[in-house]
Design a protein around this motif. Structure first.
Motif, PDB file in Angstrom:
ATOM      1  N   ALA A   1      58.474  42.410  30.128  1.00 29.27           N
ATOM      2  CA  ALA A   1      58.271  43.558  29.246  1.00 29.27           C
ATOM      3  C   ALA A   1      57.263  44.515  29.863  1.00 29.27           C
ATOM      4  O   ALA A   1      56.565  44.194  30.826  1.00 29.27           O
ATOM      5  CB  ALA A   1      57.786  43.079  27.880  1.00 29.27           C
ATOM      6  N   GLU A   2      57.174  45.696  29.299  1.00 33.92           N
ATOM      7  CA  GLU A   2      56.291  46.726  29.842  1.00 33.92           C
ATOM      8  C   GLU A   2      54.848  46.246  29.838  1.00 33.92           C
ATOM      9  O   GLU A   2      54.336  45.802  28.818  1.00 33.92           O
ATOM     10  CB  GLU A   2      56.419  47.989  28.987  1.00 33.92           C
ATOM     11  CG  GLU A   2      55.646  49.160  29.527  1.00 33.92           C
ATOM     12  CD  GLU A   2      55.890  50.415  28.703  1.00 33.92           C
ATOM     13  OE1 GLU A   2      54.925  51.152  28.516  1.00 33.92           O
ATOM     14  OE2 GLU A   2      57.022  50.635  28.274  1.00 33.92           O
ATOM     15  N   PRO A   3      54.166  46.366  30.970  1.00 33.48           N
ATOM     16  CA  PRO A   3      52.777  45.905  31.036  1.00 33.48           C
ATOM     17  C   PRO A   3      51.849  46.844  30.265  1.00 33.48           C
ATOM     18  O   PRO A   3      52.090  48.043  30.167  1.00 33.48           O
ATOM     19  CB  PRO A   3      52.467  45.918  32.524  1.00 33.48           C
ATOM     20  CG  PRO A   3      53.408  46.916  33.099  1.00 33.48           C
ATOM     21  CD  PRO A   3      54.647  46.866  32.246  1.00 33.48           C
ATOM     22  N   THR A   4      50.776  46.292  29.720  1.00 32.95           N
ATOM     23  CA  THR A   4      49.815  47.092  28.970  1.00 32.95           C
ATOM     24  C   THR A   4      48.528  47.275  29.754  1.00 32.95           C
ATOM     25  O   THR A   4      47.555  47.759  29.218  1.00 32.95           O
ATOM     26  CB  THR A   4      49.500  46.412  27.625  1.00 32.95           C
ATOM     27  OG1 THR A   4      48.990  45.122  27.891  1.00 32.95           O
ATOM     28  CG2 THR A   4      50.733  46.320  26.763  1.00 32.95           C
TER      29      THR A   4
END
Length: 94
Positions: free
Chosen positions: A21-24
């Motif tokens: 998933a998109e990294p934060t």
């Protein structure tokens, strides 16, 4: 055994999809508008911190020292342990 293997395979696939998933975290950008907005925000934060009063350091006179606990009185008779009136009890020597 096949059901367990299938369940583990499905869970492994779900975990790998979640990991992709998109990294934060920290991202890199070459957009000049974003860069200027971030720099301006950093300057605002620095100005805000400079205006804020610094906390005064507590000196040893201003700090309260932790009190030590009292020594336990292990060899004294407790009020509920005293003999009844008129009964003889052995004398304890210290």
């Amino acid at each position: 055994m096949n059901k367990l293997s299938l369940a583990l395979l499905v869970l492994l696939g779900a975990f790998s999809a979640y990991a992709q998933a998109e990294p934060t975290g920290v991202t890199e950008s070459t957009d000049p508008e974003k860069i200027s907005a971030i720099e301006q925000h950093a300057q605002e934060l620095q100005a805000k911190q400079a205006k804020a009063p610094l906390p005064t350091e507590a000196t040893s006179a201003g700090k309260k020292k932790a009190r030590h606990h009292r020594k336990a009185r292990m060899h004294q008779a407790q009020p509920d342990m005293q003999p009844a009136p008129g009964a003889s009890a052995p004398m304890m020597q210290y």
